[in-house]
Design a protein around this motif. Structure first.
Motif, PDB file in Angstrom:
ATOM      1  N   TRP A   9       0.893  -1.319   0.015  1.00 54.88           N
ATOM      2  CA  TRP A   9      -0.059  -0.027  -0.062  1.00 54.88           C
ATOM      3  C   TRP A   9       0.832   1.175  -0.005  1.00 54.88           C
ATOM      4  N   ARG A  10       0.455   2.049  -0.854  1.00 53.16           N
ATOM      5  CA  ARG A  10       1.141   3.446  -1.134  1.00 53.16           C
ATOM      6  C   ARG A  10       0.328   4.484  -0.634  1.00 53.16           C
ATOM      7  N   GLU A  11       0.726   5.514  -0.092  1.00 49.91           N
ATOM      8  CA  GLU A  11      -0.318   6.502   0.461  1.00 49.91           C
ATOM      9  C   GLU A  11      -0.842   7.283  -0.473  1.00 49.91           C
ATOM     10  N   GLU A  47       1.070  -1.929   5.567  1.00 53.61           N
ATOM     11  CA  GLU A  47       1.884  -1.494   4.390  1.00 53.61           C
ATOM     12  C   GLU A  47       1.979  -2.577   3.314  1.00 53.61           C
TER      13      GLU A  47
END
Length: 355
Positions: A6-8, A326
């Motif tokens: 997961w990337r912001e 993440e």
């Protein structure tokens, strides 16, 4: 193998040839998600706690059945306190965790909660027939649904739909979790079943395409249909006898399959999954290429009753990662699931909405 991160500012992305190192985990799946932190306060319950003992009012004379139930609950609570004390004395290793779970007490508590709900909701007119107990968002909960949560019973599609609805409303649609959580969508078993019945040309009219177009990951509980291979017609066959979980990754056009009763050579199952993938491929607004089926290792059930429970446990465990981690490890070789404890946690969670 391929993993997801997961990337912001982007949401979920593929990381090829990367597998995070994971220690062996013991879980019931359901408790992986932090329900008590996200459910509305009036619906919050600590699902790791026991059912509160109802103390008698000073001037009320208890019946024999009430006295028997009260004694039983006291015994369970005493045993629970002993377990908690013992757990504090032990270290936090997996062996210690397993040693604190007592199947007999879990079964007793399950029946206690079930009987408490049914007694509170039943009327003389309803008797022993099936009747509605309550409503959880869009899902109606009936007495028969609770019966399927009891030990030895098979989960029906409403049991799975209930958990999926709770996850969607609590973590995906509420806006309370991190950005891009809505890139993960869950389809109800009834929708997946209809997909197998509908012609490929009509699939897009059946699916909630507005939500799915935003998604990158789609959970599909699949009911495997027990039909002879030469007679396997998914558009007419109806009842299956085994649940498996499919996780469709639109990031790499793969259908990851978790089967808690895996067979080395399963021609009928492979054919059914292939037909499902072809129908998904017909959704040109959703799937861009050919879907590859990937069978992943997962813990195996030790009876013939828990396939639906495993679908729920694996879904909750993975959703906890998609919502809060993440790095998402799709390979669950390191995870050991406790299906009886999952039934107990689900019964407690459901009781919160109908009491």
């Amino acid at each position: 193998m391929t993993s997801i991160i997961w990337r912001e500012h982007k949401g979920f992305c593929i990381v090829p040839d990367y597998t995070p190192l994971k220690e062996t985990t013991n879980t019931n799946g359901i408790d992986s998600l932090p329900w008590d932190q996200y459910l509305e306060k009036e619906n919050v319950v600590d699902i790791s706690s026991t059912v509160p003992t109802q103390e008698p009012t000073p001037n009320k004379k208890l019946t024999k059945s009430e006295k028997r139930e009260l004694r039983q609950m006291k015994k369970i609570n005493v045993q629970r306190r002993k377990q908690m004390q013992r757990q504090m004395e032990l270290d936090s290793s997996n062996t210690a965790i397993e040693a604190t779970f007592k199947p007999y007490l879990a079964k007793q508590e399950l029946k206690q909660i079930y009987n408490k709900i049914i007694t509170a909701k039943s009327t003389s007119k309803e008797g022993t027939s099936d009747f509605k107990l309550g409503q959880c968002h869009s899902i109606s909960i009936y007495k028969s649904d609770l019966e399927h949560i009891l030990p030895g019973e098979w989960f029906n599609d409403n049991n799975i739909s209930l958990v999926y609805e709770l996850i969607k409303e609590t973590f995906i649609n509420s806006g309370s979790c991190r950005p891009f959580t809505n890139q993960v969508q869950l389809l109800f078993p009834s929708v997946v079943q209809l997909m197998q019945h509908f012609p490929a040309s009509d699939i897009e009219n059946l699916l909630p395409m507005d939500d799915l177009k935003k998604s990158k990951i789609i959970f599909l509980p699949i009911n495997m249909i027990d039909e002879p291979l030469e007679e396997l017609d998914l558009e007419t066959a109806n009842n299956g006898d085994h649940w498996v979980l499919g996780v469709l990754s639109l990031l790499d056009e793969r259908l990851y399959v978790y089967d808690s009763m895996k067979i080395d050579v399963d021609i009928k199952g492979d054919l059914q999954l292939q037909k499902l993938c072809k129908k998904l491929e017909s959704c040109s607004n959703l799937v861009r290429g050919k879907i590859k089926i990937v069978s992943l290792n997962c813990d195996q059930q030790r009876n013939f009753d828990d396939c639906g429970v495993f679908v729920v446990m694996i879904t909750c465990y993975l959703m906890d990662q998609f919502c809060f981690s993440e790095e998402i490890a799709l390979d669950l070789t390191h995870v050991k699931f406790n299906s009886l404890d999952a039934r107990l946690s689900l019964m407690k969670l459901v009781s919160n909405f109908i009491e």
